[in-house]
Scaffold this motif. Structure first.
Motif, PDB file in Angstrom:
ATOM      1  N   LEU A   4       0.846  -1.186   0.000  1.00 15.88           N
ATOM      2  CA  LEU A   4       0.000   0.000   0.000  1.00 15.88           C
ATOM      3  C   LEU A   4       0.885   1.240   0.000  1.00 15.88           C
ATOM      4  CD1 LEU A   4      -2.517  -1.339   2.655  1.00 15.88           C
ATOM      5  CD2 LEU A   4      -2.879  -1.195   0.194  1.00 15.88           C
ATOM      6  N   ASP A   5       0.298   2.395  -0.315  1.00 16.87           N
ATOM      7  CA  ASP A   5       1.142   3.589  -0.490  1.00 16.87           C
ATOM      8  C   ASP A   5       1.978   3.915   0.756  1.00 16.87           C
ATOM      9  OD1 ASP A   5      -0.967   4.405   1.052  1.00 16.87           O
ATOM     10  OD2 ASP A   5      -1.704   5.941  -0.337  1.00 16.87           O
ATOM     11  N   LYS A   8       5.532   2.077   1.253  1.00 13.48           N
ATOM     12  CA  LYS A   8       6.608   2.267   0.269  1.00 13.48           C
ATOM     13  C   LYS A   8       7.995   1.972   0.837  1.00 13.48           C
ATOM     14  CE  LYS A   8       4.592   3.221  -3.613  1.00 13.48           C
ATOM     15  NZ  LYS A   8       4.109   1.911  -4.015  1.00 13.48           N
ATOM     16  N   GLU A  11       8.555  -1.607   0.742  1.00 19.17           N
ATOM     17  CA  GLU A  11       8.721  -2.139  -0.601  1.00 19.17           C
ATOM     18  C   GLU A  11      10.174  -2.002  -1.053  1.00 19.17           C
ATOM     19  OE1 GLU A  11       6.068  -0.432  -3.484  1.00 19.17           O
ATOM     20  OE2 GLU A  11       6.431  -2.070  -4.890  1.00 19.17           O
ATOM     21  N   GLN A  57      -5.533   4.732   6.500  1.00 20.54           N
ATOM     22  CA  GLN A  57      -4.605   3.635   6.218  1.00 20.54           C
ATOM     23  C   GLN A  57      -5.201   2.293   6.650  1.00 20.54           C
ATOM     24  OE1 GLN A  57      -1.319   5.395   8.271  1.00 20.54           O
ATOM     25  NE2 GLN A  57      -0.417   6.222   6.393  1.00 20.54           N
ATOM     26  N   GLN A  60      -7.621   1.210   4.090  1.00 22.00           N
ATOM     27  CA  GLN A  60      -6.914   0.604   2.955  1.00 22.00           C
ATOM     28  C   GLN A  60      -6.537  -0.844   3.251  1.00 22.00           C
ATOM     29  OE1 GLN A  60      -4.194   4.129   2.768  1.00 22.00           O
ATOM     30  NE2 GLN A  60      -4.124   3.597   0.605  1.00 22.00           N
TER      31      GLN A  60
END
Lengths: 328, 298
Positions: A4-5, A8, A11, A57, A60
């Protein structure tokens, strides 16, 4: 893996880890130390991010495409699941699934909203948005449970009841209302858990219970943050603010006394350790059923109605002298 | 040819500069555009004399239409509380204060007890101009207490719905009122005391999906919009035009979700008939007419 954003940083670390592993596998260099160190960094970073999630969040996370859904939990928690179909009136709704199953030897009726696991299945499941026949199938199964004395477990995960023409013509509102009415008087225990999205009437339509729990990263509200933004802010861009304003996450819901408890998720969310999540969910459901089994049906129904009767927040002011109203 | 030519099409005034129409002498029908005097409208049960359009009216108008004499208002001491500290474009607390001042009401629902052709009845009626008739904790609590009152005194209950649904500013608290009111109504059913649900224009969302659809009898005013999702939302979802007559009382009747449609001029007599009909069981489902008091009041 889907990030999810707000994930990051994770990731990036994951990409590094992948590269290290490749180097380790291809070459002669021993990367074990570096890999271990990076894994630790990922773990602490994840902890850090997840310690400070805001409302949006968490919304999400509740919609994470890899999140486990009802059928996964049923198959993890129960044995001998026999799915039962149809509302006996018009058709079988694919957005609500349910049936008989054995929960450690105890026969239960377990049902819930079902979302699809890929694009094709998401359409097949209508994105977890049930039509009236879905709510009526749920009621039929609950009445079956009542007839044979089986406890009812409902798992909630819906962006809302489906707003379509046929849904209206077949009485979406009546179907939800009827479920609330019948569930209030059902003679067997009902345990409900929000496992993802708990949007409005579509959620509560199978969610009136003796015990209602929420998984940690889920939400339960009268409206989704997006729709709330569109109506109150006249724009789709205020979903973050709306998510905060609605106080829709599990911690708030527990604080307000509108649910009976929160079931902790593994750090990173249910999808990062689905089996573990199913184990935690099962533990809580079994605990609740054990508590409820000792009560008579009458006492349970009485307590259930009193529980909902208490829900609400209002002030009591001194009664005013009735104003004499001018008549035209 | 007209004397004046319209140079600019449509309404040019921004919503914030909109002026409230003065409470004048004349009324123009929203549906057929015919005009009549306010007095004529009032004498015609707040319906357009030309096309029978049922004008949206408030709780006090319904009380006046239904009750023999001035009813007793119940649970007026309950007020909304902004426990979430909800702020959108305007703080909820301010919105409440302003609405209360403008409408002279204390919530979107008002409960009153009185007599209909000498028979006692508790009526809970909604006002659309109070934040869209939205259901928050106060509405839930007033209905809950109305049920208790009806149970204690064995009086039937009539709820007149007119609402956009649950009140967003009370979030999950509003949502839980659906469960609360539905759960409480099961007690009426168990006690064998009738609950009538009258749906008026508009009745949507969480109100329809809870108590409004749970009457022993469900009925509606002509042409009332009744549904779960609003027409705009449905149109956006399905991306095509909605069928004619969609979500009207008439189509709900046709689809089997209403017992009947009642014209406002017949409302009192119909309710009165129902009270009499339900009384003949002799099981005390409906309290007997009280002659003495009504004579005093009359």
């Amino acid at each position: 893996m889907v990030f999810l954003d707000f994930e990051k940083p994770l990731e990036m670390l994951h990409d590094q880890l992948e590269r290290l592993r490749q180097v380790g596998e291809e070459g002669d260099l021993d990367m074990t130390e570096q890999i271990k160190e990076l894994e630790n960094r990922i773990r602490s970073k994840r902890k850090e991010i997840y310690a400070n999630l805001n409302g949006w969040q968490k919304v999400q996370l509740s919609r994470h495409p890899e999140r486990p859904y009802t059928l996964f939990y049923i198959n993890q928690m129960c044995k001998k699941f026999v799915e039962l179909h149809g509302d006996r009136c018009i058709k079988d709704d694919k957005a609500i699934v349910g049936g008989l199953a054995s929960l450690d030897g105890q026969t239960v009726v377990i049902l819930g909203h079902q979302k699809g696991v890929n694009t094709k299945m998401r359409q097949y499941r209508n994105f977890g948005m049930a039509n009236p026949e879905g709510y009526r199938k749920a009621l039929r199964l609950m009445k079956l449970a009542e007839r044979f004395g089986f406890p009812v477990i409902t798992l909630i995960d819906t962006p809302g009841a489906y707003p379509g023409v046929e849904a209206e013509e077949r009485g979406q509102a009546e179907a939800i209302a009827r479920n609330l009415f019948e569930m209030a008087q059902l003679r067997v225990p009902i345990v409900s858990v929000i496992i993802g999205e708990g949007a409005s009437g579509g959620a509560i339509g199978i969610g009136l219970g003796d015990r209602v729990y929420m998984l940690e990263y889920t939400w339960y509200s009268v409206i989704s943050p997006e729709s709330c933004s569109s109506i109150l802010w006249h724009s789709w861009d205020y979903k973050e603010q709306a998510a905060e304003a609605l106080r829709l996450t599990s911690d708030h819901m527990q604080h307000f006394g509108l649910i009976d408890g929160v079931i902790k998720e593994p750090i990173g969310g249910a999808h990062t350790a689905p089996e573990e999540m199913a184990r935690l969910l099962k533990r809580q459901i079994k605990k609740a059923l054990a508590e409820l089994a000792d009560m008579t049906p009458e006492a349970r129904i009485e307590a259930r109605i009193r529980k909902y009767e208490q829900m609400g927040t209002y002030e009591v002011v001194e009664p005013e002298e009735p104003k004499t109203r001018k008549r035209r | 040819m007209g004397w004046f030519k319209r140079l600019k099409e449509g309404i040019q005034t921004a919503t914030r500069n909109k002026k409230e129409a003065p409470e004048g002498l004349w009324y123009q029908c929203k549906q057929c555009k015919a005009t009549c005097t306010r007095r004529e409208l009032r004498e015609n049960f707040h319906k357009c004399p030309s096309c029978n359009y049922h004008v949206r009216i408030g709780s006090r108008d319904y009380f006046e239409l239904l009750f023999d004499t001035q009813p007793e208002e119940l649970f007026g001491e309950l007020r909304s509380k902004d426990i979430l500290g909800f702020v959108d474009l305007k703080p909820y607390a301010d919105r409440l204060a302003e609405t209360m001042r403008k409408t002279e009401l204390t919530d979107a629902i008002t409960v009153a007890k009185g007599k209909v052709n000498k028979r006692p009845l508790v009526v809970a009626a909604m006002d659309f101009n109070f934040i869209g008739g939205s259901m928050g904790s106060v509405m839930g609590e007033r209905i809950s207490r109305a049920v208790d009152h009806c149970l204690e005194h064995r009086i039937p209950l009539l709820i007149i719905s007119k609402s956009g649904g649950a009140r967003m500013m009370e979030s999950a608290f509003s949502l839980m009122q659906m469960a609360k009111t539905s759960a409480k109504l099961t007690l009426m059913a168990k006690a064998g005391i009738p609950y009538f649900s009258l749906m008026t224009d508009p009745t949507t969302g969480g109100v329809t999906a809870s108590f409004a659809m749970l009457g022993d009898l469900n009925f509606a005013e002509p042409n009332a919009l009744i549904g779960f999702a609003g027409p705009r939302v449905i149109k956006e979802t399905i991306k095509r035009e909605l069928p004619e007559g969609f979500q009207t009382a008439e189509s709900l009747l046709e689809n089997g979700f209403l017992d009947f449609i009642v014209d406002r001029k017949d409302l009192k007599e119909r309710i009165s008939d129902l009270l009499t009909l339900f009384d003949s069981a002799g099981n005390g489902a409906v309290a007997q007419p009280i002659e003495q008091e009504s004579e005093e009041a009359g």
